[in-house]
Every structure is written in C-alpha cells, then in structure tokens.
Design a protein around this motif. Structure first.
Motif, PDB file in Angstrom:
ATOM      1  N   UNK A  87      17.762   0.504  -1.243  1.00 15.06           N
ATOM      2  CA  UNK A  87      17.522  -0.750  -0.532  1.00 15.06           C
ATOM      3  C   UNK A  87      16.118  -1.225  -0.889  1.00 15.06           C
ATOM      4  N   UNK A  88      15.920  -2.523  -0.987  1.00 14.70           N
ATOM      5  CA  UNK A  88      14.590  -3.010  -1.364  1.00 14.70           C
ATOM      6  C   UNK A  88      14.359  -4.409  -0.810  1.00 14.70           C
ATOM      7  N   UNK A  89      13.097  -4.782  -0.717  1.00 12.89           N
ATOM      8  CA  UNK A  89      12.721  -6.091  -0.185  1.00 12.89           C
ATOM      9  C   UNK A  89      11.258  -6.348  -0.539  1.00 12.89           C
ATOM     10  N   UNK A  90      10.842  -7.593  -0.433  1.00 16.10           N
ATOM     11  CA  UNK A  90       9.425  -7.879  -0.653  1.00 16.10           C
ATOM     12  C   UNK A  90       8.697  -7.724   0.675  1.00 16.10           C
ATOM     13  N   UNK A  91       7.515  -7.175   0.590  1.00 15.82           N
ATOM     14  CA  UNK A  91       6.713  -7.005   1.799  1.00 15.82           C
ATOM     15  C   UNK A  91       5.273  -7.372   1.495  1.00 15.82           C
ATOM     16  N   UNK A  92       4.571  -7.815   2.538  1.00 13.26           N
ATOM     17  CA  UNK A  92       3.130  -7.998   2.374  1.00 13.26           C
ATOM     18  C   UNK A  92       2.465  -6.655   2.623  1.00 13.26           C
ATOM     19  N   UNK A  93       1.611  -6.274   1.690  1.00 12.22           N
ATOM     20  CA  UNK A  93       0.831  -5.051   1.892  1.00 12.22           C
ATOM     21  C   UNK A  93      -0.640  -5.448   1.954  1.00 12.22           C
ATOM     22  N   UNK A  94      -1.351  -4.922   2.935  1.00  9.45           N
ATOM     23  CA  UNK A  94      -2.773  -5.216   3.041  1.00  9.45           C
ATOM     24  C   UNK A  94      -3.536  -4.343   2.052  1.00  9.45           C
ATOM     25  N   UNK A  95      -4.383  -5.007   1.277  1.00 11.05           N
ATOM     26  CA  UNK A  95      -5.154  -4.307   0.242  1.00 11.05           C
ATOM     27  C   UNK A  95      -6.635  -4.530   0.535  1.00 11.05           C
ATOM     28  N   UNK A  98     -10.309  -7.401   3.450  1.00 12.29           N
ATOM     29  CA  UNK A  98      -8.866  -7.239   3.260  1.00 12.29           C
ATOM     30  C   UNK A  98      -8.213  -8.508   2.705  1.00 12.29           C
ATOM     31  N   UNK A  99      -7.294  -8.253   1.773  1.00 19.08           N
ATOM     32  CA  UNK A  99      -6.446  -9.321   1.268  1.00 19.08           C
ATOM     33  C   UNK A  99      -5.016  -8.795   1.357  1.00 19.08           C
ATOM     34  N   UNK A 100      -4.060  -9.582   0.916  1.00 19.87           N
ATOM     35  CA  UNK A 100      -2.701  -9.040   0.934  1.00 19.87           C
ATOM     36  C   UNK A 100      -2.003  -9.303  -0.389  1.00 19.87           C
ATOM     37  N   UNK A 101      -1.109  -8.390  -0.737  1.00 21.47           N
ATOM     38  CA  UNK A 101      -0.373  -8.511  -1.977  1.00 21.47           C
ATOM     39  C   UNK A 101       1.117  -8.440  -1.645  1.00 21.47           C
ATOM     40  N   UNK A 102       1.888  -9.180  -2.399  1.00 22.80           N
ATOM     41  CA  UNK A 102       3.344  -9.133  -2.231  1.00 22.80           C
ATOM     42  C   UNK A 102       3.833  -7.924  -3.025  1.00 22.80           C
ATOM     43  N   UNK A 199       1.216  -7.000  13.993  1.00 27.41           N
ATOM     44  CA  UNK A 199       0.939  -8.094  13.054  1.00 27.41           C
ATOM     45  C   UNK A 199      -0.572  -8.283  12.875  1.00 27.41           C
ATOM     46  N   UNK A 200      -1.292  -8.210  13.989  1.00 31.14           N
ATOM     47  CA  UNK A 200      -2.756  -8.380  13.909  1.00 31.14           C
ATOM     48  C   UNK A 200      -3.393  -7.182  13.200  1.00 31.14           C
ATOM     49  N   UNK A 201      -2.917  -5.985  13.500  1.00 28.72           N
ATOM     50  CA  UNK A 201      -3.469  -4.790  12.858  1.00 28.72           C
ATOM     51  C   UNK A 201      -3.152  -4.819  11.362  1.00 28.72           C
ATOM     52  N   UNK A 202      -1.946  -5.216  11.025  1.00 23.06           N
ATOM     53  CA  UNK A 202      -1.499  -5.248   9.626  1.00 23.06           C
ATOM     54  C   UNK A 202      -2.411  -6.131   8.766  1.00 23.06           C
ATOM     55  N   UNK A 203      -2.922  -7.184   9.372  1.00 27.74           N
ATOM     56  CA  UNK A 203      -3.737  -8.133   8.611  1.00 27.74           C
ATOM     57  C   UNK A 203      -5.052  -7.525   8.138  1.00 27.74           C
TER      58      UNK A 203
END
Ligand code: COA
Length: 433
Positions: A87-95, A98-102, A199-203
């Motif tokens: 199974x797979x999907x696109x996700x935002x990952x915090x890098x 902080x920025x985010x990458x798909x 959601x706030x922590x993920x950012x």
C-alpha cells in the motif's frame, strides 16, 4: 503532478511476475470483496488476528484512498486473496528547516509464506520506487519489520526511536513545576483533540508525517476487535494557563496481580507541543500511585525526561531504527530541506537501482542547498543509502566514515557536512506506518 491512485501499474514488475504465472494489479478499493480479501492478506502477512467486521468496514472506508496493490496466483486454492500486498500514498514529511517534503509512504509489504523468496517483494518494491519516481517525488519512506530487508533497495534508517523502561520509584521528579492543569478526559475526547494537536506538532517535528483517521481510531481503541484492551485505556490532557490544549497522553495500567503496589503503566501515546506540556504530562505519568514501572515505546532517542528525574539510571533506554528513507532525486531532495551551516563540497552518490546516481557539487548558503552534476573530484563518496540516512539530520556523516560506510577523500569533508546537515534535536516519528 500525476495522481498516484490512477498511475498505471508498473510494466517491468508486471512482466517479471508474469514469468512466474503471477498477476500484479491495483485493487479497486470500491469493490468490497476484493478490498476485504486484500486486507485479510495484509493482516495474515503481519500475523495479526483476522479482523472482525467493524475493523474491516472502517479500513475499507478509511484506507480507500491509498494506492492498493496486490499479486494474485490464479492457480492457488484461494485465488481471490492476493499472495502479496503493498500500500502506498503521498505524505508530507517534515524535514530540517523546518520545511516539508512530499514523500512516497510505503506500507503493508507482505508476501504469503506459500510464495516467499521468489522475488515477489523485490518486484513490488522496485515497482513502488519507479511509481514514486514517475510521480516526481524526491523521497520514499517506510517503517520496517526487519532491518535486513530494505537496504538492497537503497533505503537506510534516518530516524531512531527508543523503548523506555522506567523504575518510577527511583525516578523522583526533579524537572520544572509548570503552571497549567492536567485533566482526565474520555478516549473519545482524546480522539477528537489528537488530529489537531498532531497537525501542529507535525509542522515542526523533523521526521513526523501526516497521520490518518484510522491510525487515531486504532490507537484510541475506537476501532478495534479487542474491546477489553480498549476499556483499559486512560486519557489525559494538559491545558496551558490560557486553557489551550498543549499535550495529550494515552496509557493503561496493568500487571498488578502479583503486587498491587507495583503495577506497570504503559504509555500508548504521548504528544506534547510545548516544554511545559512535556514536563506536566511526564510528571503525571511518573507519579501515578501503585505503579513501579513505566514503559513507553517509540519515544525520541534524545528524550529529555532522563534529565528530569533524580536518578538517571532509573530510565533504561533501548534504541532501534525507525523511519527508513530512500532518496530518489538527489538535487530535489537536498533542495527541499533547510541547513544549519554553509557548505561547498562535492559528493559522489552510488545508486545501484539507477534512480539518482552521480557526482554533485553541493552548495549551501543561507540555509538552502543546490546540488548540480559536476565532473569535479568528490570529497565524499557514498551510496544512496548513506545519503538517505543523513537526510533528516539524525545520523552523523563522521560516524559513517568511521564505520567505513562513507569514503572521505578530503579530510574534514564529513565534519563540514555534519555542521550543515545535523539537527539540534533528533528527528523522530511518533508512530509506525
Ligand atoms: C519480507 C517479505 C515481504 C519478503 O518477501 P519475499 O517475496 O520472500 O522477498 P523476495 O523473494 O522478493 O526477496 C527479495 C530480497 O530480499 C531478501 N529478503 C527477503 N526477506 C528477507 C528477510 N526477512 N530478511 C533478509 N532478507 C530478506 C531476499 O533474500 C532477496 O534478496 P536478493 O534479491 O538481494 O537476493 C516476506 O517475507 C513477508 O511478507 N514477511 C512478513 C511481513 C514483513 O515482514 N513485511 C515487511 C514489512 S516492513
């Protein structure tokens, strides 16, 4: 960007599996029978008890938007149930930044024991990486059941986690006394509050990815076949002085039969967005009466709580690799994150699967990187695995040089890379996927 749900199935892996009489295909997740068979194969692959109707129905509804792939053997006794799943999907990952990458999240990799070691997992994984690359995603990511499987596909661990076992009688709280209040709440209330807090922590939390409804439903025991286990969950909330929710924790207390004064408290989930919330909830958990042992898995490796108790040795930590990443596009991945220091170097990246090999001039200024192909001699030579390990800032290039995993051809190159790449806190993901 092309849609990952409609991207055609990978032709190369389809052909490879067809040679063994196997069919690779996407599951129509609106087809209840087909999707249920796929879910049951996934659960069987991970030795999870066959799910009841409630869990199946919730899964059908809430996982329908993933790219759901199976492999079928038309000669098997049960030809409807796939012999392999992914199974797979696109996700935002915090890098870092902080920025985010798909990123391309991969999960549910299973092959039936009747069909193991025939190259099915390899066909699935290579198909996943080609799908992600075709979608223009710079990075694939997964959490792994065994650390021996995914290195051959270019993955490497980029975040780590730790299981804590704390002798609460020795772990007298010496951390700050913070204002605000801890309240008991129902697990339903926690379930309602968790997505917004996460959601706030993920950012800002490097390594964290988007969560999904079924993850929270399962965690809080709202969607589970094990109702007894769900009933033993306790939920607490920390409000700051303004009454804003800044932290949540879910735990259960068990094992008091032999000695009622020596229960074990197991933390199922702890999410805090401020240092005050962290101190308040950890203090609460450590001071629950009739408890002698606290267990918490999947915690950060630089967990501050060991500095907040009288006896540091009361906190035993067992670290393990957690999130594995696989860079698919070196220039795009490196440009997506932020950096702590300037850098001017040349790296050579070996990628046996051919997604993104080459020698790159890597220049970092004002916290941003550009990596462009060059003919210059490399200061550092590494496989895509090692660059992927370094990507989130939680792994030291100098350590990988010492381990013989990176070839440092220019003295000081690894230390300079570390100064730019490392993060002040360890990257961390708070759950498995
Ligand atoms: C792990 C699993 C998916 C492997 O499937 P498989 O179809 O037997 O694997 P393949 O035949 O495609 O093997 C691919 C390669 O991985 C290696 N490999 C497979 N499983 C391995 C394991 N458990 N440990 C170490 N290496 C493994 C194979 O030797 C092979 O190596 P090579 O191609 O470099 O020679 C399967 O055993 C399984 O479903 N396990 C239970 C669920 C699980 O652990 N899934 C992984 C979730 S993260």
């Amino acid at each position: 960007m092309k849609s990952f749900t409609t991207l055609p199935i990978d032709a190369q892996s389809t052909a490879a599996l067809a040679q063994h009489g196997l069919t690779l295909g996407l599951v129509d997740t609106t087809d209840r029978t087909a999707f249920t068979a796929w879910l049951r194969a996934d659960h069987r692959g991970f030795h999870i008890a066959a799910a009841g109707d409630e869990v199946i129905s919730a899964s059908l509804e809430k996982l329908a938007n993933c790219r759901t792939t199976g492999v079928w053997d038309s000669t098997a006794h049960d030809a409807v149930t796939p012999v392999a799943t992914v199974s797979s999907w696109t996700t935002r990952m915090t890098v870092p930044g902080p920025r985010e990458v798909e990123a391309w999240a991969i999960s549910s990799v299973t092959v039936a024991p009747t069909h193991r070691r025939k190259g099915i997992a390899r066909a699935l994984l290579e198909a996943e990486l080609r799908a992600a690359s075709a979608l223009g995603l710079p990075l694939a990511t997964l959490t792994v059941s065994e650390s021996t499987i995914y290195g051959r596909f270019g993955f490497a661990p980029a975040t780590f986690a730790a299981e804590l076992t704390i002798d609460t009688r020795r772990a007298t709280w010496t951390g700050p006394s913070v204002p605000g209040r801890v309240h008991f709440i129902s697990t339903e209330q926690l379930r309602e509050l968790l997505p917004e807090l996460h959601k706030r922590i993920r950012a800002t939390q490097v390594g964290e990815i988007d969560a999904w409804d079924l993850r929270w439903d399962g965690l809080t025991g709202l969607t589970t076949d094990d109702k007894d286990a769900a009933r033993s969950l306790r939920a607490i909330r920390y409000d700051d002085v303004d009454g804003t929710v800044r932290g949540l924790a879910l735990y259960r207390v068990s094992d008091g039969a032999a000695d009622f004064a020596a229960h074990t408290l197991t933390v199922s989930y702890l999410a805090t967005e401020t240092d005050e919330a962290y101190a308040a909830l950890w203090r609460f958990l450590l001071e629950v009466d009739l408890v002698s042992t606290l267990k918490a898995a999947d915690r950060p490796v630089d967990e501050p709580v060991m500095w907040q108790v009288a006896d540091m040795r009361a906190v035993r930590r067992a670290p393990y690799d957690h999130v594995w990443t696989r860079i698919l596009d070196v220039p795009a991945a490196l440009a997506s994150r932020g950096y702590a220091a300037a850098l001017d170097t040349v790296i050579n990246v070996v990628d046996d699967l051919g997604f993104t090999p080459g020698t790159f001039a890597l220049t970092i200024s004002n916290g941003s990187a550009t990596a462009v192909p060059t003919d210059a001699a490399p200061a550092l030579v590494m496989r895509i695995n090692e660059l992927s390990a370094l990507y989130l800032g939680g792994v030291s290039a100098s350590a990988l040089v010492a381990a013989g995993r990176i070839d440092e051809r220019e003295p000081g190159a690894a230390a300079a890379l570390d100064a730019a790449f490392r993060t002040s806190r360890a990257p961390w993901l708070s759950f498995w996927f």
